[in-house]
Design a protein around this motif. Structure first.
Motif, mmCIF file in Angstrom:
data_model
loop_
_atom_site.group_PDB
_atom_site.id
_atom_site.type_symbol
_atom_site.label_atom_id
_atom_site.label_comp_id
_atom_site.label_asym_id
_atom_site.label_seq_id
_atom_site.Cartn_x
_atom_site.Cartn_y
_atom_site.Cartn_z
ATOM 1 N N ARG A 107 0.871 -1.320 -0.009
ATOM 2 C CA ARG A 107 0.015 0.192 -0.033
ATOM 3 C C ARG A 107 0.907 1.339 0.082
ATOM 4 O O ARG A 107 1.763 1.183 0.716
ATOM 5 C CB ARG A 107 -0.832 0.025 1.252
ATOM 6 N N VAL A 108 0.429 2.234 -0.970
ATOM 7 C CA VAL A 108 1.265 3.482 -0.853
ATOM 8 C C VAL A 108 0.391 4.715 -0.732
ATOM 9 O O VAL A 108 -0.797 4.835 -1.294
ATOM 10 C CB VAL A 108 1.930 3.596 -2.280
ATOM 11 N N LEU A 109 0.636 5.644 -0.067
ATOM 12 C CA LEU A 109 0.148 6.883 0.383
ATOM 13 C C LEU A 109 0.635 7.871 -0.248
ATOM 14 O O LEU A 109 1.844 8.059 -0.047
ATOM 15 C CB LEU A 109 -0.189 6.965 1.685
ATOM 16 N N LEU A 110 0.053 8.629 -1.031
ATOM 17 C CA LEU A 110 0.581 9.997 -1.806
ATOM 18 C C LEU A 110 -0.082 11.097 -1.339
ATOM 19 O O LEU A 110 -1.390 11.239 -1.234
ATOM 20 C CB LEU A 110 0.552 9.536 -3.374
ATOM 21 N N GLY A 111 0.801 12.135 -1.154
ATOM 22 C CA GLY A 111 0.129 13.517 -0.867
ATOM 23 C C GLY A 111 0.720 14.705 -1.379
ATOM 24 O O GLY A 111 2.166 14.402 -1.388
ATOM 25 N N SER B 157 1.449 18.836 -0.394
ATOM 26 C CA SER B 157 1.204 19.942 0.449
ATOM 27 C C SER B 157 0.574 19.403 1.667
ATOM 28 O O SER B 157 0.812 18.441 2.180
ATOM 29 C CB SER B 157 0.487 21.086 -0.258
ATOM 30 N N LEU B 158 -0.771 20.073 2.047
ATOM 31 C CA LEU B 158 -1.485 19.286 3.316
ATOM 32 C C LEU B 158 -1.735 18.049 2.976
ATOM 33 O O LEU B 158 -1.753 17.192 3.905
ATOM 34 C CB LEU B 158 -2.588 20.168 3.320
ATOM 35 N N ALA B 159 -1.936 17.613 1.730
ATOM 36 C CA ALA B 159 -2.360 16.252 1.499
ATOM 37 C C ALA B 159 -1.347 15.197 1.641
ATOM 38 O O ALA B 159 -1.299 13.916 2.354
ATOM 39 C CB ALA B 159 -2.895 15.708 0.155
ATOM 40 N N GLY B 160 0.177 15.812 1.456
ATOM 41 C CA GLY B 160 1.087 15.207 2.036
ATOM 42 C C GLY B 160 1.303 14.987 3.663
ATOM 43 O O GLY B 160 1.785 13.882 3.911
ATOM 44 N N SER B 161 0.735 16.093 4.159
ATOM 45 C CA SER B 161 0.980 16.121 5.544
ATOM 46 C C SER B 161 0.037 14.981 6.163
ATOM 47 O O SER B 161 0.425 14.061 6.928
ATOM 48 C CB SER B 161 0.546 17.378 6.420
ATOM 49 N N ILE B 162 -1.174 14.610 5.720
ATOM 50 C CA ILE B 162 -2.013 13.716 6.158
ATOM 51 C C ILE B 162 -1.621 12.331 5.699
ATOM 52 O O ILE B 162 -1.879 11.154 6.601
ATOM 53 C CB ILE B 162 -3.698 13.927 5.685
ATOM 54 N N ALA B 163 -0.843 12.121 4.558
ATOM 55 C CA ALA B 163 -0.466 11.082 4.233
ATOM 56 C C ALA B 163 0.621 10.546 5.139
ATOM 57 O O ALA B 163 0.804 9.384 5.719
ATOM 58 C CB ALA B 163 0.178 11.029 2.648
ATOM 59 N N PRO C 127 2.305 2.097 10.764
ATOM 60 C CA PRO C 127 3.264 1.735 9.859
ATOM 61 C C PRO C 127 3.250 0.469 9.464
ATOM 62 O O PRO C 127 3.869 0.276 8.289
ATOM 63 C CB PRO C 127 4.367 2.227 10.735
ATOM 64 N N ARG C 128 2.513 -0.190 10.029
ATOM 65 C CA ARG C 128 2.497 -1.704 9.717
ATOM 66 C C ARG C 128 1.438 -1.954 8.735
ATOM 67 O O ARG C 128 1.337 -2.888 8.133
ATOM 68 C CB ARG C 128 2.207 -2.675 11.119
ATOM 69 N N ILE C 129 0.320 -1.101 8.351
ATOM 70 C CA ILE C 129 -0.614 -0.826 7.623
ATOM 71 C C ILE C 129 -0.273 -0.222 6.372
ATOM 72 O O ILE C 129 -0.607 -0.878 5.400
ATOM 73 C CB ILE C 129 -2.078 -0.379 8.481
ATOM 74 N N PHE C 130 0.380 1.023 6.765
ATOM 75 C CA PHE C 130 0.764 1.751 5.637
ATOM 76 C C PHE C 130 2.203 2.107 5.505
ATOM 77 O O PHE C 130 2.508 2.836 6.325
ATOM 78 C CB PHE C 130 0.124 3.048 5.485
ATOM 79 N N SER C 131 3.024 1.219 4.999
ATOM 80 C CA SER C 131 4.366 1.610 5.193
ATOM 81 C C SER C 131 5.025 2.138 3.905
ATOM 82 O O SER C 131 6.159 2.648 4.115
ATOM 83 C CB SER C 131 5.119 0.071 5.526
ATOM 84 N N GLN C 132 4.497 2.433 3.173
ATOM 85 C CA GLN C 132 5.172 3.336 2.032
ATOM 86 C C GLN C 132 4.256 4.706 1.775
ATOM 87 O O GLN C 132 2.821 4.564 1.901
ATOM 88 C CB GLN C 132 4.741 2.305 0.735
ATOM 89 N N VAL C 133 4.912 5.831 1.591
ATOM 90 C CA VAL C 133 4.459 6.810 1.594
ATOM 91 C C VAL C 133 5.267 7.936 0.821
ATOM 92 O O VAL C 133 6.594 8.234 1.112
ATOM 93 C CB VAL C 133 4.065 7.685 3.055
ATOM 94 N N GLY C 134 4.722 8.792 -0.167
ATOM 95 C CA GLY C 134 5.365 9.566 -1.114
ATOM 96 C C GLY C 134 4.932 10.864 -0.714
ATOM 97 O O GLY C 134 3.534 11.144 -0.838
ATOM 98 N N VAL C 135 5.303 12.056 -0.345
ATOM 99 C CA VAL C 135 4.963 13.396 -0.011
ATOM 100 C C VAL C 135 5.913 14.420 -0.878
ATOM 101 O O VAL C 135 6.927 14.374 -1.172
ATOM 102 C CB VAL C 135 5.236 13.727 1.484
ATOM 103 N N LEU C 136 4.924 15.370 -1.397
ATOM 104 C CA LEU C 136 5.478 16.459 -2.120
ATOM 105 C C LEU C 136 5.326 17.700 -1.345
ATOM 106 O O LEU C 136 4.103 18.125 -1.221
ATOM 107 C CB LEU C 136 4.649 16.284 -3.618
ATOM 108 N N SER C 137 6.275 17.966 -1.066
ATOM 109 C CA SER C 137 6.337 19.427 -0.167
ATOM 110 C C SER C 137 5.150 19.339 0.892
ATOM 111 O O SER C 137 4.601 20.442 0.958
ATOM 112 C CB SER C 137 5.889 20.607 -1.294
ATOM 113 N N PRO C 138 5.116 18.726 1.930
ATOM 114 C CA PRO C 138 4.372 18.413 2.856
ATOM 115 C C PRO C 138 4.269 19.736 3.598
ATOM 116 O O PRO C 138 5.418 20.274 3.966
ATOM 117 C CB PRO C 138 4.447 17.205 3.617
ATOM 118 N N GLN C 139 3.299 20.132 4.520
ATOM 119 C CA GLN C 139 3.282 21.091 5.582
ATOM 120 C C GLN C 139 3.785 20.311 6.781
ATOM 121 O O GLN C 139 3.376 19.292 7.402
ATOM 122 C CB GLN C 139 1.926 21.788 5.776
#
Length: 248
Positions: free
Chosen positions: A124-128, A130-136, A144-156
């Motif tokens: 599973r990958v979470l992407l976001g 700005s603010l969407a990156g923050s919530i990701a 972390p055991r449920i969602f271990s992959q996360v990509g963030v673009l300029s999060p707050q």
């Protein structure tokens, strides 16, 4: 009942008891989707922007045709209004904890029960952005055991993220792709017009993640706090998370 067609984006209303509202979702099944094979799941906060401005589904299909990535489905989580986005996505937003719970306890079970998916954290990958990156990031640090992959673009970046990093008990399972633009030191917030610096806090966030030995890919790119800059990064981001098949 909503019907999902391969190669099409299907938008529908998903009821959330936790957020006490319907969440507008968009689902993209790849052109070669079949229930005979399991797929990774990519959840995009600010989903409408990822599909419309980022064209993430088209970039996915291009990379699939080139045999550079594995099978995946894309789920877009849309915000209602700018004010609601801040309340639900900002690290200090009063509804951010409910958003994390809604994604984990309501949305994810729906995805896994409806589609052929890998029911593991690294599938599973979470992407976001700005603010969407923050919530990701908040969601991955909380589970972390449920969602271990996360990509963030300029999060707050704000204090609650520090607390979650300190408390996270399974940091070794996380893999974070993190990018920020060199032109983001002076960005005018669209809601207030006030000037904000995203570059300096994101550098501090990278230092924090590195200090805790969390697996990260960090880069600073030539560009600003906008999709015109971010969309060019999506192919590399997808390859980073989707290039390896899952085997057991």
């Amino acid at each position: 009942m909503t019907e999902f067609q391969p190669g099409k984006i299907t938008t529908f209303e998903f009821p959330s008891d936790i957020l006490n509202r319907n969440i507008t979702l968009s689902v993209y099944l790849p052109k070669d989707y079949t229930e005979l094979f399991k797929h990774k799941v990519v959840i995009c906060f600010d989903g409408r922007d990822f599909f419309s401005f980022g064209q993430v589904h088209r970039k996915y299909e291009k990379l699939r045709k080139e045999e550079k990535i594995e099978k995946a489905i894309f789920i877009g989580f849309h915000y209602q209004t700018v004010d609601d986005r801040r309340r639900e996505f900002h690290p200090q937003g009063d509804k951010a904890p409910q958003t994390v719970r809604a994604v984990t306890q309501e949305l994810l079970p729906f995805i896994d029960n409806t589609f052929a998916t890998y029911k593991v954290g690294h599938g599973r990958v979470l992407l976001g952005d700005s603010l969407a990156g923050s919530i990701a990031l908040l969601t991955a640090l909380s589970y972390p055991r449920i969602f271990s992959q996360v990509g963030v673009l300029s999060p707050q970046y704000a204090e609650p993220i520090n607390q979650l990093v300190e408390r996270c008990q399974f940091k070794e399972q996380l893999s974070i792709w993190h990018a920020v633009g060199l032109e983001e030191q002076k960005f005018n917030l669209p809601t207030t017009g006030a000037e904000a610096d995203f570059l300096t806090p994101n550098r501090a966030l990278h230092e924090l993640l590195d200090k805790h030995n969390i697996t990260t890919h960090y880069q600073e790119f030539e560009g600003g706090h906008q999709w015109k800059s971010w969309q060019g990064l999506l192919e590399d981001l997808l390859i980073y998370f989707l290039s390896d098949d899952i085997s057991f």
